[in-house]
Design a protein around this motif. Structure first.
Motif, PDB file in Angstrom:
ATOM      1  N   LYS A   7      -7.132   2.421   8.389  1.00  0.00           N
ATOM      2  CA  LYS A   7      -6.016   1.729   9.055  1.00  0.00           C
ATOM      3  C   LYS A   7      -6.329   1.535  10.529  1.00  0.00           C
ATOM      4  O   LYS A   7      -6.124   0.449  11.094  1.00  0.00           O
ATOM      5  N   GLY A  30       4.696   0.194  11.363  1.00  0.00           N
ATOM      6  CA  GLY A  30       4.080   0.926  10.266  1.00  0.00           C
ATOM      7  C   GLY A  30       2.881   1.733  10.726  1.00  0.00           C
ATOM      8  O   GLY A  30       2.465   1.681  11.897  1.00  0.00           O
ATOM      9  N   SER A  31       2.305   2.455   9.765  1.00  0.00           N
ATOM     10  CA  SER A  31       1.238   3.401  10.098  1.00  0.00           C
ATOM     11  C   SER A  31      -0.091   2.719  10.380  1.00  0.00           C
ATOM     12  O   SER A  31      -1.018   3.367  10.880  1.00  0.00           O
ATOM     13  N   THR A  32      -0.221   1.431  10.060  1.00  0.00           N
ATOM     14  CA  THR A  32      -1.430   0.678  10.425  1.00  0.00           C
ATOM     15  C   THR A  32      -1.207  -0.052  11.746  1.00  0.00           C
ATOM     16  O   THR A  32      -2.026   0.057  12.674  1.00  0.00           O
ATOM     17  N   GLY A  90       1.037  -4.932  10.005  1.00  0.00           N
ATOM     18  CA  GLY A  90       0.497  -4.445   8.744  1.00  0.00           C
ATOM     19  C   GLY A  90       1.117  -5.212   7.578  1.00  0.00           C
ATOM     20  O   GLY A  90       1.849  -6.182   7.776  1.00  0.00           O
ATOM     21  N   GLY A 103       7.670  -5.077   4.560  1.00  0.00           N
ATOM     22  CA  GLY A 103       9.012  -4.499   4.647  1.00  0.00           C
ATOM     23  C   GLY A 103       9.108  -3.106   4.067  1.00  0.00           C
ATOM     24  O   GLY A 103      10.207  -2.577   3.937  1.00  0.00           O
ATOM     25  N   GLY A 104       7.943  -2.509   3.741  1.00  0.00           N
ATOM     26  CA  GLY A 104       7.958  -1.128   3.250  1.00  0.00           C
ATOM     27  C   GLY A 104       8.615  -0.186   4.250  1.00  0.00           C
ATOM     28  O   GLY A 104       9.225   0.812   3.881  1.00  0.00           O
ATOM     29  N   LYS A 129      -4.620  -2.335  -0.108  1.00  0.00           N
ATOM     30  CA  LYS A 129      -3.467  -3.243  -0.095  1.00  0.00           C
ATOM     31  C   LYS A 129      -3.776  -4.609  -0.744  1.00  0.00           C
ATOM     32  O   LYS A 129      -2.882  -5.447  -0.860  1.00  0.00           O
TER      33      LYS A 129
HETATM   34  C1  5RP Z   1       7.146  -2.371   7.761  1.00  0.00           C
HETATM   35  C2  5RP Z   1       6.002  -3.141   7.195  1.00  0.00           C
HETATM   36  C3  5RP Z   1       4.660  -2.507   7.292  1.00  0.00           C
HETATM   37  O1  5RP Z   1       3.797  -3.364   7.972  1.00  0.00           O
HETATM   38  C4  5RP Z   1       4.158  -2.251   5.901  1.00  0.00           C
HETATM   39  O2  5RP Z   1       5.130  -1.467   5.224  1.00  0.00           O
HETATM   40  C5  5RP Z   1       2.826  -1.524   5.911  1.00  0.00           C
HETATM   41  O3  5RP Z   1       3.003  -0.239   6.430  1.00  0.00           O
HETATM   42  P1  5RP Z   1       1.800   0.802   6.528  1.00  0.00           P
HETATM   43  O4  5RP Z   1       0.802   0.219   7.472  1.00  0.00           O
HETATM   44  O5  5RP Z   1       2.461   2.064   7.048  1.00  0.00           O
HETATM   45  O6  5RP Z   1       1.248   0.966   5.138  1.00  0.00           O
HETATM   46  O7  5RP Z   1       6.117  -4.224   6.673  1.00  0.00           O
HETATM   47  O8  5RP Z   1       8.378  -2.996   7.503  1.00  0.00           O
END
Ligand code: 5RP
Length: 233
Positions: A7, A30-32, A90, A103-104, A129
């Motif tokens: 990431k 998000g985490s990325t 991300g 939207g996670g 992904k």
């Molecule tokens: C947040 C998002 C993030 O970009 C998506 O969920 C990816 O998150 P991560 O990099 O933590 O896997 O859309 O609403």
């Protein structure tokens, strides 16, 4: 390489390749995406970047910008004027045509407004992904006003979706978005096209936004376990 390292690698590659001084820059959630925020903060602190005007896509990203001293604006601020040069974000899933589900983290509304207000959009992901099809895997988030929870659920089911209300963690009850709405997560085992669904879902009364991103195709940075980062236009 571990997923966390991938990431960071994807995010750093996008910043180093695309961000230049003076940009109006959208920063994702998000985490990325957080690694892109940190990279921009570090380059500003080192004097290798100057005059960045950033717009954050969530409270979490805004707080990170504040901690790092990244100058932060709203999309409506005079310095931004509703248009950005670039947004880096991300994604939860990306298909071979660079269409995304996002939207996670529940920030889809500002993420979509920001991405679609940008001259260029970059998406940073690790290779886990990447998908051949969007819809059957990661459930597509649909942000809805509370009063429409059941009517929207019924319409989504009529479109073939399996629907669940997103529940909060460490809070009783549902997730409440930063805009005071609920999220229905919709998995489509046999999805119509993502373009169709992106428009169709937003036509349901009470839907605020959905997590299909098909109208602006991003430059996708994919960090692979062999240590390479593919840049896919
Ligand atoms: C947040 C998002 C993030 O970009 C998506 O969920 C990816 O998150 P991560 O990099 O933590 O896997 O859309 O609403």
């Amino acid at each position: 390489m571990e997923q966390a390292a991938l990431k960071e690698r994807a995010a750093f590659a996008a910043v180093d390749r695309l961000v230049t001084s003076g940009m109006k820059l959208g920063l994702g959630t998000g985490s990325t995406a957080i690694h892109a925020v940190r990279r921009v903060g570090a380059l500003l602190a080192q004097g290798r970047l100057r005059d960045i005007c950033a717009v954050a896509t969530s409270q979490g990203t805004a707080m990170e910008c504040e901690n790092l001293g990244i100058p932060l604006y709203t999309l409506n601020a005079k310095a931004i004027g509703g248009r950005l040069d670039l947004t880096i974000d991300g994604a939860d899933e990306v298909d071979g045509e660079n269409r995304c589900v996002k939207g996670g983290g529940g920030a889809l509304l500002l993420e979509k407004i920001t991405a679609y207000a940008s001259a260029a959009w970059a998406v940073v992901v690790d290779e886990s992904k990447c998908r051949s099809r969007l819809g059957p895997g990661f459930p597509v988030p649909v942000e809805v006003v509370e009063e429409a929870r059941l009517t929207v659920k019924a319409r989504l089911e009529a479109l073939g979706a399996e629907v669940s209300l997103r529940e909060a963690v460490r809070k009783a009850g549902p997730v409440i978005t930063e805009h005071g709405n609920l999220i229905l997560d919709a998995r489509f085992p046999e999805p119509p096209s993502p373009e169709f669904l992106e428009g169709e879902l937003n036509n349901i009364p009470g839907v605020v936004e959905n997590g299909f991103f098909t109208r602006l195709r991003p430059l996708v940075f994919i960090a692979r376990t062999d240590g390479t980062v593919e840049e896919r236009p």
